[in-house]
Write an enzyme that holds these catalytic residues in place. Structure first.
Site, short mmCIF file in Angstrom:
data_model
loop_
_atom_site.label_atom_id
_atom_site.label_comp_id
_atom_site.label_asym_id
_atom_site.label_seq_id
_atom_site.Cartn_x
_atom_site.Cartn_y
_atom_site.Cartn_z
N SER A 135 0.54 -1.05 -0.24
CA SER A 135 0.11 0.04 0.11
C SER A 135 0.89 1.26 0.08
O SER A 135 1.95 1.26 -0.72
CB SER A 135 -1.28 -0.52 1.26
OG SER A 135 -1.69 0.66 0.99
N ASP B 168 -8.48 -5.38 -5.70
CA ASP B 168 -8.35 -4.46 -5.24
C ASP B 168 -8.91 -3.28 -5.88
O ASP B 168 -8.75 -3.21 -7.38
CB ASP B 168 -6.74 -4.23 -5.02
CG ASP B 168 -5.96 -2.48 -4.12
OD1 ASP B 168 -6.60 -2.32 -3.51
OD2 ASP B 168 -4.65 -2.95 -3.58
N HIS C 39 -7.84 -4.99 -1.03
CA HIS C 39 -6.70 -4.27 -1.12
C HIS C 39 -6.03 -6.09 -0.12
O HIS C 39 -4.45 -5.02 0.26
CB HIS C 39 -6.40 -3.85 -0.26
CG HIS C 39 -5.55 -2.26 -0.69
ND1 HIS C 39 -4.69 -2.25 -1.25
CD2 HIS C 39 -4.68 -1.57 1.02
CE1 HIS C 39 -3.82 -1.36 -0.53
NE2 HIS C 39 -4.27 -0.85 0.49
#
Length: 337
Positions: free
Chosen positions: A129, A283, A312
């Site tokens: 991320s 995601d 995600h």
């Protein structure tokens, strides 16, 4: 043990010079050669996380093995351990023309790695991320210092679609009655409730919710999952820090620095590291299509989606061992090259 590096008169990209800036970090494992180690992995934190939230994957049988590698976990600016609005009177928010960028993060981390610890090259920068965003910045801004990067569920530049999501989170907090225009005069209860539900709706795929994959995790209902699995965690964080990290994410652009002057393609083309790009197949923040587009611009990139319904969160699979096994195998192969 958490350690701290402190520097003085540190110029931020926003134009403000901090009288003092602090980087919190923790080292797992040992240098293989004290004078010139070659087994160093740098692991930056992600949104809302501190290193103890993410070090579950550091284990002899984990994704990162501290018996073979020395892993340095660095806490992103704004996360509450490194310099943040919650612990520094010199830190404001974007309303006060103050923000951190990943250019700030990697320059501070580079001082730790190159100057303080005397490490000449990193075997790997591993990030999920916002950690993946920092990995890209390392590879582009210090191309001769990074042998490999693994970018899980992240892009080198925040897309406009992603920016809309981030703005919705920011507005959830700043629309709360406790927002003063530059901080909070109480706990933003309404804001945090809305914030957590927006975040949860994007963090996992539609199929994750359709199949109610949260029930085997011990939650009794969707409401229970949203309350204990999401809202409770963000209530542990200072809301000013949550906004500060959003502001960093919003401004993420690997080319927005004095090296590349906004030339995004040139920044990606300059990456020399062996690059493993691992989006989550479902995601919604960093879509596989966006990640593939960047992979095509990086000279030595491998594109390997994580086949998961966890969206995600496939990139941080502490609750889903099959995704961890997939990532562990891919990282082992990358490190063997």
């Amino acid at each position: 043990m958490t350690e701290f590096l402190t520097l003085t008169e540190f110029p931020l990209q926003c134009g403000i010079v901090l009288p003092e800036i602090c980087l919190a970090y923790q080292i797992y494992g040992e240098f293989n050669h004290p004078s010139n180690p070659t087994n160093i992995i740098l692991y930056p934190t992600s949104y809302g996380a501190q290193h103890l939230d993410l070090d579950w994957l550091i284990a002899p049988d984990g994704i990162l093995n501290p018996d073979q590698y020395c892993i340095i976990m660095v806490n992103m600016l704004g996360n509450g351990l490194s310099t943040s609005p919650s612990n520094s009177a010199h830190c404001g928010l974007a309303e006060q023309n103050f923000w951190f960028t990943h250019w700030d993060n990697v320059r501070l981390q580079a001082h730790l790695v190159l100057n303080h610890l005397g490490i000449q090259q990193l075997a790997l920068v591993y990030g999920w991320s916002m950690g993946a965003q920092q990995a890209y910045h390392w590879a582009a801004c210090y191309p001769d210092r990074v042998a490999r990067i693994a970018a899980l569920c992240g892009t080198a530049r925040t897309t406009e679609h992603n920016q809309i999501f981030l703005q919705s989170l920011r507005h959830a907090l700043t629309s709360d009655p406790t927002w003063t225009g530059c901080g909070f005069d109480g706990v933003p209860d309404r804001g945090l409730q809305t914030f957590a539900r927006i975040y949860a709706s994007w963090a996992a795929s539609q199929a994750f919710y359709r199949d109610r994959l949260y029930l085997p995790l011990g939650y009794s209902s969707l409401d229970d999952y949203l309350l204990r699995g999401w809202e409770a965690g963000y209530r542990k964080r200072d809301p000013r820090n949550l906004i500060a990290m959003i502001d960093t994410w919003l401004r993420c652009d690997v080319s927005d620095n004095p090296i590349y002057h906004g030339d995004y393609r040139a920044a990606l083309a300059a990456i020399q590291a062996k690059t493993l790009i691992m989006p989550g197949a479902t995601d919604l923040y960093f879509t596989p299509e966006d990640c593939k587009a960047e992979a095509d611009l990086i000279p030595n990139a491998q594109y390997l989606p994580i086949p998961s319904l966890w969206g995600h969160r496939a990139g941080n699979p502490y609750q889903h061992p099959p995704d961890a096994t997939f990532i562990r195998s891919a990282i082992a192969a990358l490190l063997a090259e």
